[in-house]
Motif scaffolding. Structure first.
Motif, short mmCIF file in Angstrom:
data_model
loop_
_atom_site.label_atom_id
_atom_site.label_comp_id
_atom_site.label_asym_id
_atom_site.label_seq_id
_atom_site.Cartn_x
_atom_site.Cartn_y
_atom_site.Cartn_z
N ARG A 36 0.92 -1.03 -0.21
CA ARG A 36 -0.33 -0.20 0.10
C ARG A 36 0.68 1.39 -0.64
O ARG A 36 0.19 2.73 -0.44
N ASN A 37 2.31 0.61 -0.14
CA ASN A 37 2.84 2.44 0.06
C ASN A 37 4.03 2.59 -0.88
O ASN A 37 4.86 3.18 -0.85
N TRP A 38 3.90 1.45 -1.70
CA TRP A 38 4.81 1.10 -2.95
C TRP A 38 5.11 2.68 -3.47
O TRP A 38 6.36 2.80 -3.52
N ARG A 39 4.13 3.14 -4.06
CA ARG A 39 4.71 4.20 -4.68
C ARG A 39 4.29 5.37 -3.75
O ARG A 39 3.27 6.57 -4.38
N SER A 40 4.79 5.68 -2.44
CA SER A 40 4.28 7.31 -2.06
C SER A 40 4.95 8.56 -2.27
O SER A 40 6.15 8.69 -1.92
N GLU A 41 4.50 9.27 -3.51
CA GLU A 41 5.73 10.22 -4.05
C GLU A 41 6.12 11.59 -2.74
O GLU A 41 6.86 12.02 -2.56
N SER A 42 5.27 11.31 -1.58
CA SER A 42 6.01 12.28 -0.12
C SER A 42 6.90 11.82 0.54
O SER A 42 7.74 12.42 0.50
N PHE A 43 6.91 10.76 0.55
CA PHE A 43 8.13 10.43 1.15
C PHE A 43 8.72 9.63 0.10
O PHE A 43 10.25 9.75 0.22
N ASP A 44 9.07 9.41 -1.83
CA ASP A 44 9.80 9.62 -2.39
C ASP A 44 10.31 11.23 -2.04
O ASP A 44 12.13 11.24 -2.86
#
Length: 74
Positions: A36-44
């Motif tokens: 569910r966190n695979w494409r976390s734009e904010s983390f990246d």
């Protein structure tokens, strides 16, 4: 003399905080991640601004694929 010791303590604390933050984000950029966190734009974006390196998705693999979040049986 005490001002020098206090300033040395503050500079050391800031250096340790910066190194620890970089170590945390570099570790998070490479360890397995929940689907569910695979494409976390904010983390990246945050990780790239802290470490100066983009997330390498070749190193990151999906983890926890059989948990209750992804289970269709519940």
């Amino acid at each position: 003399m005490t001002a020098l010791l206090i300033s040395l303590f503050v500079v050391g604390w800031v250096a340790v905080a910066l190194i620890g933050t970089q170590a945390y984000f570099r570790g998070e950029q490479t360890k397995p991640i929940h689907e569910r966190n695979w494409r976390s734009e904010s983390f990246d974006q945050l990780a790239q601004s802290v470490t100066g390196q983009p997330t390498n998705f070749g190193d990151r693999v999906p983890a926890y694929s059989g948990d209750a979040f992804t289970s269709n049986l519940l």
